[in-house]
Design an enzyme around this catalytic site. Structure first.
Site, PDB file in Angstrom:
ATOM      1  N   LYS A  81       0.826  -1.153  -0.031  1.00 16.36           N
ATOM      2  CA  LYS A  81       0.080  -0.013   0.192  1.00 16.36           C
ATOM      3  C   LYS A  81       0.926   1.337   0.094  1.00 16.36           C
ATOM      4  CE  LYS A  81      -3.821   2.036   2.762  1.00 16.36           C
ATOM      5  NZ  LYS A  81      -4.591   1.789   3.876  1.00 16.36           N
ATOM      6  N   SER A 156      -9.754   1.811   3.169  1.00 18.07           N
ATOM      7  CA  SER A 156      -8.558   2.820   2.143  1.00 18.07           C
ATOM      8  C   SER A 156      -7.844   1.753   1.625  1.00 18.07           C
ATOM      9  CB  SER A 156      -8.129   3.755   2.947  1.00 18.07           C
ATOM     10  OG  SER A 156      -7.114   2.965   3.999  1.00 18.07           O
ATOM     11  N   SER A 180     -10.102  -0.756   7.269  1.00 25.00           N
ATOM     12  CA  SER A 180      -9.265  -0.434   5.912  1.00 25.00           C
ATOM     13  C   SER A 180      -8.687  -1.582   5.433  1.00 25.00           C
ATOM     14  CB  SER A 180      -8.485   0.989   6.038  1.00 25.00           C
ATOM     15  OG  SER A 180      -8.981   1.989   6.176  1.00 25.00           O
TER      16      SER A 180
END
Lengths: 492, 147
Positions: A81, A156, A180
């Site tokens: 990420k 997210s 997330s």
């Protein structure tokens, strides 16, 4: 192995193929790069591709494999990420603020997974500064759900979830501040684990809410999540909140039976907020666990609904403090021709941060201000303790808690982006777990109208091992985790 | 941290507050564990009561000033509306009895470890300044502060 069988295999299967020299790490890495090159324009899950360095790392992995010094993750491709600092590789947090930021160091998670021999393919898209549940607030544009390109992947960590679901990589890293990892894992039909707060070092993870943030694995199987968590976990001198506890052998405990295990079912997780079709899938999943010998126990988590209000004070408050470092002076976006220091601060921040980030900074600043600190921030910290105590009481009667990871399947792009409060409800079943610092796992539990649904398992502090054991047992007796999208689904 | 002497909390009934006060405003840096530390101060005037929510645009601008954000006039109405709705959402916490509950700033109630007071990193000025927007002779450049 065909290209598809390679890129949809689990890390455990690939590791076996690498050791028997059925495939090489370079071939595997090239296969992932090829799939990304072909499919990423439609999905937009990957925002930085490190083709050259990935192939170099793969060559080094092949050498270790030949020498016999390889570990279980040697040569396995991985996407990080874009919230994890990666030395000499752009790390943007999907924000204009950090569009040109190239960190001089690796996050501990990155260095540990590198040391374990993984091959970094690149970086994945996310909501800006991890503030969102749909990966629609990224400065790089939305990520689309591989099961239906008209739908969001969740967020997210939506880029990581979409990448694993689309066969770009067997492993992705994510971070979870209020859901997330688990919510996008649910919406994309993959396995996602948020470890206990403190299990994994936060050093080099761009901070959102420091008392809630935690990094974890996003994978196809629970078996892979155990492997990855093993490599990520452990105390770190660089993070004084990392737990100085022995890390158990997560893979070693996977095959223990679950007979006699008590699974708590909170009625608050099956309220009117929950899509009935999702509820049906969760009940079917629970039936499978009962067949394996588990026992269901009714429990109460009475402050579940107030968890949203609590979270939306604490997380923005901590974010407003953490994001005060972006002042246009030492790194990050700087406005053109500042007239004064205040002008430099205000214009750099207003230009660099997107709408949702600014919204949360405002709420957080307000909640921390002197006249309102007690009414908002202190009050929220008190309710946080009540929420934590709810879980402690529940765990007197059960060993794990089960429920949905998200109130519904993936929703259409744009459906909630104009209504932040509707978006906040996406995390109603996940954010209390962060407030209490507990581990949570989302695993695929089937499809609703062709879209994935996740079963969430919540464990006691530092008891990821039980979650993984239950999750693995579920994946041994079901095949939901083998379902894969026809890329684009109904939209193509 | 300076507390307003006349501050009092009441449930958010949407009624206008019956009194007002001048508040010495401070922004509190929560740090890692929410241990308050005052860092900024500027006086503001607010209406009190728990319903002391900034529902008028000037109040949002005051909060924005504390946060060092600049809000476009065209966006002010929308920002205020969303800000107020979020505060209405979180106002439900007033309903919960928290008398005597110790605030939780860390999920394990842990204390931070202290490391040895010794140098572990050498000078990395050049590496760290590579990402700076403007530097000169090893210094970060900012607009002139003092004439």
């Amino acid at each position: 192995m065909t290209l598809e069988s390679l890129t949809y295999a689990s890390a455990t299967e690939l590791s076996s193929g690498l050791r028997t020299a059925e495939i090489s790490a370079v071939e595997l890495t090239q296969a992932c790069i090829d799939v990304i090159a072909k499919q990423n324009p439609a999905v937009n899950a990957v925002i930085t591709l490190c083709q050259e360095s990935a192939l170099t790392e793969a060559k080094a992995a092949d050498l270790r494999l030949r020498e016999g010094s390889a570990g279980p993750l040697t040569g396995i491709p991985l996407l990080h990420k874009d919230i994890f600092c990666t030395r000499n590789v752009a790390t943007t947090c999907a924000s204009k603020m950090l569009a040109n930021f190239i960190p001089p160091y690796d996050a501990t998670v990155v260095s540990r997974l590198r040391a374990a021999g993984t091959v970094m393919l690149g970086k994945t898209n996310m909501d800006e500064f991890a503030m969102g549940s749909s990966t629609e607030t990224s400065v790089f544009g939305v990520t689309r759900n591989p099961w239906d390109l008209n739908c969001v992947p969740g967020g997210s960590s939506g880029g990581a979830a979409a990448a694993v679901a689309a066969g770009f990589t067997p492993l992705g890293t994510g971070t979870d501040t209020g859901g997330s990892i688990r919510q996008p894992a649910s919406l994309c039909g993959i396995t996602g684990l948020k470890p206990t707060y403190g299990r994994v070092s936060r050093l080099g993870i761009i901070a959102f809410a420091s008392s809630l943030d935690q990094a974890g694995p996003m994978t196809r199987t629970v078996e892979d999540a155990a492997l990855m968590l093993q490599a990520m976990s452990g105390v770190d001198a660089g993070d004084s909140t990392s737990a100085d506890l022995e890390v158990p052998d997560f893979s070693g405990g996977l095959n223990q039976p679950i007979s006699g295990l008590r699974i708590g079912i909170p009625k608050e997780y099956f309220s009117q907020n929950l899509d009935q079709r999702v509820a049906d899938k969760i009940h079917q999943a629970l039936d499978e666990l009962v067949k394996e010998g588990a026992e269901l126990v009714d429990i109460d988590l009475p402050h579940t609904e107030q968890g949203i209000a609590t979270y939306y004070i604490i997380a923005p408050a901590e974010a407003s403090t953490n994001l005060s470092r972006y002042d246009g002076v030492r790194f990050g976006h700087r406005c053109e021709s500042p007239l004064s220091l205040t002008d430099l601060y205000e214009r750099s921040r207003s230009e660099g941060f997107g709408e949702e980030v600014q919204r949360r900074i405002l709420v957080g600043t307000y909640a921390l201000s002197a006249g309102f600190y007690d009414a908002y921030f202190k009050k929220a910290q008190q309710v946080r303790r009540l929420i934590s105590e709810d879980f402690q009481k529940a765990f007197e009667h059960c060993d794990v808690i089960a429920g949905p990871a998200a109130p519904g399947p993936a929703f259409p792009l744009g459906a909630k982006s104009d209504d932040p409060l509707a978006m906040y409800l996406e995390d109603v079943y996940t954010l209390s777990v962060n407030l209490a610092g507990l581990p949570g796992l989302s695993i695929p539990a089937g499809l609703v109208d062709g879209m994935p649904v996740g079963l969430q398992l919540i464990g006691r502090s530092f008891d990821e091992a039980t979650l993984l054991r239950v999750g693995h047992r579920f994946q041994l007796c079901t095949d939901h985790h083998h379902a894969k999208p026809v890329l684009g689904g109904a939209s193509q | 941290m300076t507390k307003p002497s006349s501050a009092k909390h009441s449930k958010n009934t949407g009624k206008s507050a019956s009194f007002s006060f001048v508040l010495k405003w401070e922004c509190i840096n929560v740090g890692v564990f929410g241990q308050g530390e005052s860092v900024v101060a500027s006086p503001l005037s607010f209406h009190s009561g728990y319903a002391a929510m900034p529902t008028i645009p000037t109040d949002v601008l005051s909060v924005a000033q504390l946060a060092r954000l600049r809000i476009d006039e065209a966006a002010l109405g929308d920002v205020t509306d969303r800000f107020t709705r979020t505060l209405n959402l979180v106002a439900q916490l007033e309903e919960i009895d928290t008398a005597g509950v110790i605030p939780m700033s860390n999920p394990h109630d842990m204390h931070q470890r202290l490391r040895a007071d010794s140098v572990t990193e050498g000078n990395q000025r050049e590496a760290l300044q590579q990402t700076a927007p403007a530097v000169e002779d090893g210094f970060f450049l900012v607009p002139k502060v003092i004439d």
